[in-house]
Design an enzyme around this catalytic site. Structure first.
Site, PDB file in Angstrom:
ATOM      1  N   LYS A 299       0.859  -1.195   0.000  1.00 23.57           N
ATOM      2  CA  LYS A 299       0.000   0.000   0.000  1.00 23.57           C
ATOM      3  C   LYS A 299       0.893   1.242   0.000  1.00 23.57           C
ATOM      4  CE  LYS A 299      -3.898   1.918   2.682  1.00 23.57           C
ATOM      5  NZ  LYS A 299      -4.746   1.722   3.876  1.00 23.57           N
TER       6      LYS A 299
ATOM      7  N   SER B 269      -9.615   1.697   3.012  1.00 24.22           N
ATOM      8  CA  SER B 269      -8.788   2.451   2.116  1.00 24.22           C
ATOM      9  C   SER B 269      -7.745   1.614   1.358  1.00 24.22           C
ATOM     10  CB  SER B 269      -8.048   3.547   2.896  1.00 24.22           C
ATOM     11  OG  SER B 269      -7.208   2.980   3.876  1.00 24.22           O
TER      12      SER B 269
ATOM     13  N   SER C 248      -9.699  -0.693   7.198  1.00 25.69           N
ATOM     14  CA  SER C 248      -9.153  -0.557   5.836  1.00 25.69           C
ATOM     15  C   SER C 248      -8.451  -1.773   5.260  1.00 25.69           C
ATOM     16  CB  SER C 248      -8.199   0.625   5.772  1.00 25.69           C
ATOM     17  OG  SER C 248      -8.950   1.794   5.639  1.00 25.69           O
TER      18      SER C 248
HETATM   19  N1  GLN Z   1     -13.061   4.001   6.634  1.00 26.53           N
HETATM   20  C1  GLN Z   1     -12.369   4.465   7.788  1.00 26.53           C
HETATM   21  C2  GLN Z   1     -11.978   5.917   7.616  1.00 26.53           C
HETATM   22  O1  GLN Z   1     -12.313   6.476   6.636  1.00 26.53           O
HETATM   23  C3  GLN Z   1     -11.181   3.609   8.069  1.00 26.53           C
HETATM   24  C4  GLN Z   1     -10.000   3.897   7.240  1.00 26.53           C
HETATM   25  C5  GLN Z   1      -8.798   3.062   7.595  1.00 26.53           C
HETATM   26  O2  GLN Z   1      -8.899   2.032   8.258  1.00 26.53           O
HETATM   27  N2  GLN Z   1      -7.650   3.542   7.201  1.00 26.53           N
HETATM   28  O3  GLN Z   1     -11.354   6.502   8.431  1.00 26.53           O
END
Ligand code: GLN
Length: 486
Positions: free
Chosen positions: A78, A153, A177
């Site tokens: 990532k 994400s 994410s």
């Molecule tokens: N969807 C969550 C957010 O927008 C989690 C994102 C993540 O785990 N990086 O913060």
């Protein structure tokens, strides 16, 4: 045999038996990326040349009998983990040209094992989002239905695994994410216990919640990657000096004596799609059928997890992202009349709308006069959520639940509706707030043919129980064997 379709375990066996070379395997993965990347958009950077050079070195090592479980295996990272000499953008315009001078600890560990770093995967900007639509460069498309989001994400990392554009990948999970894109793409994803994996070199979003973890084609590969990335790192003060077990030891049959907890609040969650609910119910019955005992548990403060998370995470983000000021890193706006104007223009042009929203939210909830009402209150709710899990785990070994309330939604559907997007994180946020490990394993398909994941959670440092439960379930089903027809 299509080499790009191999799992880590199978590729390792073939490399070891010298039936294939890492250069052949890496070439096959790079060809696959060439063939489908335009449709999927899983990568921000593909490191073809360096990957082939790393594969050549791996082949030399193997020819001398030096092979470790990941030697010669192409892995995607990532794009928020630092890779020495390889652009690391966090999918943000503000870091568009940032080339780190060092490797994140996890990247270093992979390289030490002889893994091949094939490229940097797309994501929501600074990991803020649930759909990968908030990437500053391009959205990633779900390989199961290109009109849909892959989740986020770590959407690029998950899409790359399911579309065989890498053999395995790393993502990060601050509120779901890794698990949510794994669920939407039909792959295995694990968020380890907070402190299990070093975050040194991971660009920080919300430091009390962030964890790095694997996304893989099956549970065996998840255990193999966990073996490599886990462990104490003196360079990360939040990493925990606990011994790391060999996670592959948990890949064994039998769930007799295992107690699974089903949170009563989760089935009553608003907006739970009937296909998701049915797939999870069948998965629970399947696991019970293998000898596990099932008990009801209660996580009464779950309903406040979204509100608490969306105060705590933006607060930490507003502080962590203060460093992007146009002076120290990346993009700087040149049309300035004063220093203040340079800061303002750099941040207004460099950050996308979701990141700006989070910075404003976080700055507000940390500001004097509002701190007690928001940040302190959210931290108190966090303590209640931790207590909920402590009580629940007095009566069970693992907790099962959905990962996401619906299968992958259409690109564009929620991008202008942040509140609904935030609410869809309801099942995953609590594990981050409590610091416990959580996993997503494929457990079915919707009537439209979209993958659905089962979430498994356990006490701190009990990743082994997740692997054991997931492995037995996987062996008893064939959801993980299905491939998207790209
Ligand atoms: N969807 C969550 C957010 O927008 C989690 C994102 C993540 O785990 N990086 O913060």
């Amino acid at each position: 045999m299509n080499l790009h379709e191999l799992t880590i375990k199978k590729a390792h066996m073939l490399l070891k038996e010298k039936e294939i070379s890492s250069q052949e395997l890496t070439r096959a993965v790079l060809d696959r990326i060439d063939a489908v990347e335009e449709k999927v958009g899983a990568y921000i950077s593909v490191a073809g040349e360096t990957a082939m050079a790393q594969a050549e070195i791996a082949d030399k090592e193997i020819s001398q009998g030096n092979i470790l479980p990941l030697t010669g295996i192409p892995i995607a990272i990532k794009d928020l983990m630092c890779t020495k000499g390889l652009r690391t953008t966090c999918a943000s315009r503000i870091l568009e040209n940032f080339v780190p001078p060092y490797d994140a600890t996890v990247v270093k560990k992979l390289k030490t094992q002889g893994a091949v770093i094939v490229g940097k995967a797309n994501m929501d900007e600074f990991a803020m989002g649930s759909s990968t639509e908030h990437s500053g460069f391009k959205p990633t498309h779900n390989p199961w239905d290109l009109a849909r989001i892959p989740g986020g994400s770590s959407g690029g990392s998950a899409a790359a695994v399911t579309a065989d554009m890498c053999i395995g990948s790393l993502g990060s999970d601050t509120g779901g994410s890794i698990r949510q894109p794994a669920s939407h793409c039909g792959v295995v994803g694990m968020k380890p216990t907070y402190g299990r994996v070093s975050r040194f070199g991971l660009v920080a979003f919300a430091s009390s919640l962030d964890q790095i973890g694997p996304l893989t084609k099956d549970v065996t590969d998840c255990a193999m990657l966990m073996n490599v990335i886990s462990g104490y790192d003196p360079a990360d003060s939040t990493s925990v000096p606990e011994d790391v077990p060999d996670y592959t030891v948990f890949l064994k049959h039998g769930l007799k004596g295992m107690v699974i907890g089903i949170p009563k609040e989760y089935s009553a969650a608003k907006g739970l799609d009937p296909d998701v609910s049915y797939a999870v119910k069948c998965a629970i019955e399947n696991i019970q059928g293998m000898g596990a005992e099932c008990v009801e548990v209660s996580l009464p403060h779950t309903e406040h997890a979204v509100a608490a998370y969306y105060v705590i995470a933006p607060s930490e983000a507003s502080s962590n992202l203060a460093r992007y000021d146009g002076v120290k890193y990346g993009y700087r706006d040149k049309n300035k009349k004063s220093l203040m104007e340079m800061y303002k223009n750099t941040r207004s042009k460099g950050f996308g709308p979701e990141v700006q929203r989070r910075i404003i939210l976080g700055t507000y909830s940390l500001s004097s006069g509002y701190y007690d009402a928001y940040y302190r209150k959210a931290s108190q709710v966090r303590t209640l959520i931790i207590e909920d899990f402590k009580k629940a785990f007095e009566n069970c070994d693992v907790i099962l639940s959905p990962v996401a309330p619906t299968p992958a939604f259409k690109i564009g559907k929620l991008v202008d509706d942040p509140l609904t997007m935030y609410l869809s994180d309801i099942f995953t946020l609590s594990a981050n707030l409590a610091g416990i490990p959580g996993m997503s394993v494929p457990c079915g398909f919707s009537s439209e043919g979209l993958p659905i994941g089962l979430q498994i959670m356990a006490k701190h440092f009990e990743e082994g129980k997740l692997i054991k439960t997931a492995y037995n379930f996987e062996q008893n089903t064939d959801f993980h064997k299905k491939k998207p027809g790209l």
